[in-house]
Design a protein around this motif. Structure first.
Motif, PDB file in Angstrom:
ATOM      1  N   PRO A 162       0.795  -1.229   0.000  1.00  0.00           N
ATOM      2  CA  PRO A 162       0.000   0.000   0.000  1.00  0.00           C
ATOM      3  C   PRO A 162       0.831   1.284   0.000  1.00  0.00           C
ATOM      4  O   PRO A 162       0.420   2.285  -0.578  1.00  0.00           O
ATOM      5  N   ASN A 163       2.004   1.259   0.596  1.00  0.00           N
ATOM      6  CA  ASN A 163       2.834   2.462   0.646  1.00  0.00           C
ATOM      7  C   ASN A 163       3.478   2.818  -0.687  1.00  0.00           C
ATOM      8  O   ASN A 163       3.894   3.952  -0.889  1.00  0.00           O
ATOM      9  N   SER A 164       3.597   1.849  -1.587  1.00  0.00           N
ATOM     10  CA  SER A 164       4.280   2.105  -2.856  1.00  0.00           C
ATOM     11  C   SER A 164       3.379   1.964  -4.078  1.00  0.00           C
ATOM     12  O   SER A 164       3.836   2.148  -5.203  1.00  0.00           O
ATOM     13  N   ILE A 165       2.113   1.688  -3.862  1.00  0.00           N
ATOM     14  CA  ILE A 165       1.223   1.338  -4.971  1.00  0.00           C
ATOM     15  C   ILE A 165       1.083   2.442  -6.014  1.00  0.00           C
ATOM     16  O   ILE A 165       1.105   2.170  -7.203  1.00  0.00           O
ATOM     17  N   LEU A 166       0.957   3.687  -5.600  1.00  0.00           N
ATOM     18  CA  LEU A 166       0.791   4.761  -6.582  1.00  0.00           C
ATOM     19  C   LEU A 166       2.013   4.892  -7.476  1.00  0.00           C
ATOM     20  O   LEU A 166       1.890   4.982  -8.702  1.00  0.00           O
ATOM     21  N   GLY A 167       3.182   4.893  -6.898  1.00  0.00           N
ATOM     22  CA  GLY A 167       4.407   4.967  -7.686  1.00  0.00           C
ATOM     23  C   GLY A 167       4.580   3.770  -8.594  1.00  0.00           C
ATOM     24  O   GLY A 167       4.987   3.906  -9.759  1.00  0.00           O
TER      25      GLY A 167
END
Length: 96
Positions: A84-89
């Motif tokens: 979840p912490n890296s999903i957008l990137g």
């Protein structure tokens, strides 16, 4: 207006998956979630997703199933094992 990228989120923790869906939708994606393998496969077959995000709570056997099955159905699909912490990137890197 550009059409939103459709993302299938596969996860085992409904509360986390709901937060990820909200995050993606706030950032311009059309996100749909599935908790079970059969549900994810059915959704994948009926909707034309641009990417699949597999959450960390999904077991290795299920991940292997998705990584093998989904490209056989849609050879252009992007599959990400994401946190979840890296999903957008991760999605921006894969989808442009």
């Amino acid at each position: 207006m550009a059409q939103k990228k459709k993302i299938l989120i596969i996860g085992r923790h409904p509360a986390i998956m709901e937060k990820v869906i909200v995050l993606l939708e706030k950032n311009g994606y059309d996100a749909t979630g599935a908790n079970q393998n059969e549900e994810a496969i059915d959704l994948f077959r009926i909707r034309n997703f641009d990417a699949v995000v597999i959450g960390g709570g999904v077991d290795a056997e299920s991940k292997a199933l998705f990584h093998n099955l989904f490209p056989a159905i849609n050879s252009g699909i992007k599959i990400l094992d994401a946190h979840p912490n890296s999903i957008l990137g991760d999605l921006k890197a894969q989808l442009g």
